[in-house]
Design a protein around this motif. Sequence first.
Motif, PDB file in Angstrom:
ATOM      1  N   ILE A 184       0.838  -1.201   0.000  1.00  0.00           N
ATOM      2  CA  ILE A 184       0.000   0.000   0.000  1.00  0.00           C
ATOM      3  C   ILE A 184       0.876   1.255   0.000  1.00  0.00           C
ATOM      4  CG2 ILE A 184      -1.583   1.351   1.447  1.00  0.00           C
ATOM      5  CD1 ILE A 184      -2.942  -1.415   2.074  1.00  0.00           C
TER       6      ILE A 184
ATOM      7  N   PRO B  42      -2.762  -3.630  13.933  1.00  0.00           N
ATOM      8  CA  PRO B  42      -3.800  -2.857  13.266  1.00  0.00           C
ATOM      9  C   PRO B  42      -3.433  -1.373  13.182  1.00  0.00           C
ATOM     10  CG  PRO B  42      -4.434  -3.359  15.526  1.00  0.00           C
ATOM     11  CD  PRO B  42      -3.116  -4.011  15.278  1.00  0.00           C
ATOM     12  N   PRO B  43      -4.152  -0.609  12.366  1.00  0.00           N
ATOM     13  CA  PRO B  43      -5.349  -1.004  11.621  1.00  0.00           C
ATOM     14  C   PRO B  43      -5.001  -1.883  10.422  1.00  0.00           C
ATOM     15  CG  PRO B  43      -4.708   1.207  11.004  1.00  0.00           C
ATOM     16  CD  PRO B  43      -3.773   0.787  12.089  1.00  0.00           C
TER      17      PRO B  43
ATOM     18  N   GLU C 174      -9.660  -1.979   7.223  1.00  0.00           N
ATOM     19  CA  GLU C 174     -10.222  -0.804   7.891  1.00  0.00           C
ATOM     20  C   GLU C 174      -9.639   0.483   7.295  1.00  0.00           C
ATOM     21  OE1 GLU C 174      -9.324  -0.642  12.031  1.00  0.00           O
ATOM     22  OE2 GLU C 174     -10.214   1.334  12.286  1.00  0.00           O
ATOM     23  N   SER C 175      -8.302   0.499   7.199  1.00  0.00           N
ATOM     24  CA  SER C 175      -7.644   1.704   6.724  1.00  0.00           C
ATOM     25  C   SER C 175      -6.433   1.289   5.900  1.00  0.00           C
ATOM     26  CB  SER C 175      -7.219   2.552   7.922  1.00  0.00           C
ATOM     27  OG  SER C 175      -6.363   3.587   7.510  1.00  0.00           O
ATOM     28  N   GLY C 176      -6.596   1.328   4.588  1.00  0.00           N
ATOM     29  CA  GLY C 176      -5.524   0.862   3.717  1.00  0.00           C
ATOM     30  C   GLY C 176      -5.080   1.922   2.740  1.00  0.00           C
TER      31      GLY C 176
ATOM     32  N   TRP D 253      -4.783   4.988   0.686  1.00  0.00           N
ATOM     33  CA  TRP D 253      -5.275   6.332   0.996  1.00  0.00           C
ATOM     34  C   TRP D 253      -6.187   6.331   2.230  1.00  0.00           C
ATOM     35  CZ3 TRP D 253      -1.926   9.121  -0.981  1.00  0.00           C
ATOM     36  CH2 TRP D 253      -1.496   8.979  -2.296  1.00  0.00           C
ATOM     37  N   SER D 254      -5.836   5.468   3.189  1.00  0.00           N
ATOM     38  CA  SER D 254      -6.563   5.368   4.463  1.00  0.00           C
ATOM     39  C   SER D 254      -8.018   4.948   4.302  1.00  0.00           C
ATOM     40  CB  SER D 254      -6.481   6.680   5.257  1.00  0.00           C
ATOM     41  OG  SER D 254      -5.128   6.995   5.487  1.00  0.00           O
TER      42      SER D 254
END
Lengths: 488, 205, 125
Positions: free
Chosen positions: A182, A196-197, A201-203, A205-206
Amino acid sequence: MSEKKQIRIATRNSGFIDPENIDSYIAAGGYLALAKCIEEMTPTQVIDEMKASGLRGRGGAGFPTGVKWGFAAGYKSDTKYVVCNADEGDPGAFMDRAILEGDPHSVLEAMAIGAYAIGGNKGTIYIRAEYPLAIKRLKIAIEQAEEKGVLGKGIFGSDFNFDLDIKYGAGAFVCGEETALINSMEGMRGEPYTKPPFPAESGYWSKPTIVNNVETLAAIPAIIVKGANWFNKIGSETTKGTKVFALAGKINNVGLIEVPMGITLREVIMDVGGGVAKGKEFKAVQTGGPSGGALTYKDLDVKIDYESLAACQSIMGSGGMIVMDEDDCMVAVSKFFLDFTMDETCGKCTPCRIGSKRIYETLDKITMGQGTMDDIENLKLLAVAIKDTALCGLGQTMPNPVLSTMRVFEDEYKAHVIDKKCPAGVCSSLLEFVVVDEKCVGCTLCAKICPVDCISGKVKEVHVIDQAACIKCGACLDKCKFDAIIKR
Amino acid sequence: MARRAADDMFVGFFVNPAQIRYLAIKKERIINMQTSTCQKSGGCKIPDRATLPKELYQKLAAFVDTLPQKEGHLVTVLHKAQSLFGYLPREVLEFVAQQMGDPLAKVYGVVSFYTFFTQIPKGKYPISICMGTACFVVGAEKVVDSFQKQLGGIEVSEVTPDGKFSIDCLRCVGACALAPVVMIGEKVYAKVTPDMVKGIIADFS
Amino acid sequence: MAKLNSITDLKKLREELQSAAETQTGKPLVNVSLATCSVASGGRDIMEAMKAEVASLGLDVNFMQSGCMTFCYAEPTVEITLPGKEPVVFGYLDTDKAKLLVQKYIKDGELLDGVIPVGYERVVL
């Protein structure tokens, strides 16, 4: 080769259809799964179907795909991403390349299904820049899919949109790790970050992101069309479906195979693979590449699935299977893999950055004949410490080659340390090249080829190698037509 | 990136890391949104001491203009730059940094991270030797030695003084049935032995 | 190219494509594996050589390209389907052998050595 040990699900179309023609894919039942999802199933039903199938991530870690999708579906966001991990970095594995070159549409279709399931509308394929043909065929496939309306806006007349683009890797093994991948897709150094995250959940570009491997994706359309129950019946207790392996190394039938999970290693090597090349003795097979371990002649009856391989200190990995015979030195092989990880560690966490270097140095010392018994003990300690403390999968699995080979071939390590011998005859510092007097006819070829002129003798007389001056390059051994030079 | 990495590790203990990550990205986006000199002046500033062809710089600038947005495309732009110039010397990195509105340090950090990017020019005939596991177990190391010997002892990733050949080791080209594999430009040599090396080099002389 | 607006469209297209393929089953079909390793072993030369030989013998043969056939050890490989017969995969080809395949197998149905046994079950959707 015996009767039909292989079942081709992920590779069902490769070699049968024209990868540069979408009609060829549609004639083979392509995009039926996507149409079925959009017209007949809700996103939740798709996820339930994936969960029921028992499909687990084929990139190596074996996380259940349906569960991963379920997590991403559970988060609310305006944008969600589906990422295809095609950064096949494991040296000796090429199944992802083969699928992308032979059946690119199956991957696109599965990505669209994933997006529909999690409520996303954007996808990115992250592929190695070293695969020009696969990239070319993917681009053609995306273009044709957009023309046909199976990608883009309003797919199959619904209000579901899905856009795809391609991003290129740039030669970093660690980018196979999803968080590093990512970062790399965002145009940065491909360093992993702590979970985490989780990306679900948040990858990218968040935003909620699912990252799936090529082989995982390629199996999905078949699961949707034929149903979870069909898929569920193939495979072992814990691991359903099939796995594609790239058989390479000292084996007769080098190539791709797709076998049901739960098949024994013996069947894979001896039956499907046609046995060890040149009639040599089977010694070990490396699964999982630099992150995996060696399965040995003792493990031939192990059933292949995630859990059984882990019990042997190895991993399923992405599917590289390198067969080694009696002529391969396990210490040298471990050193080769550590050389690889030492080079590929991103340097972010200390256990991996410095640990890989220390393991490599110790192995190097052993192959040079300068190792001590303390070194062997230290190797074990260090390996366990790194496994426990490294940040990402690359570091945590990096000691596997050492741990797994020590498990069965500790004698071979000890032979290097105590007897100063390499039983397989690989580690050149521990070898001696000598002339067999009875066989030498005095042709002088060896003396001519020797780069350091350490072979002496007159024409038609027995030659002698000066051991003190010999650099052990082996040129004389290769050149001698009378097998009069041996290494020992 | 180093800053962000540190943020992640350090602050992660106290605050929700997702939030920190989000803030870090947001910060970067603001930096990225600053207009470059190129956009302000209307012309593209090519480094004064540039020695490489100006039209290549113009092509690169035109490529940057076609991007939907700059953020997240540094690696993409570097791929393009390397395909244009053949390598990425400092003057090109400076140009990329200025075009993308990124600090030079960030650009350098990315270039030095990935093995695909090279900061020194390759030979006219780049020799790539596959060092994947399948090639390794059938003797790729000896093939590398042989190439080095035949080319006057240059090291891996170096170029011969006449600029004709360079040697590189690749991770895996995925042609394991042909191991050991050597590629020179587009041409593929299969099942290479040290003895064949002299003949292979002769093909390009 | 018309856009597909429903699963009915898709199924209809599939049927059309399949019946179009049906009309071609009277002709031999040569499927050349052209993935990276096949190309590196000379797969494209094999295709050209076979096309040239087919033309010089005045035969009517369909050619197609495909991806990896998974028999890396035997590259270059081609799969030949003669009318009314099961597909046969031939491996270990070079241009001479490829010409011979056209002269013997495609023209007269005479099997040559280099046949690769097929040890898998393909899942068809």
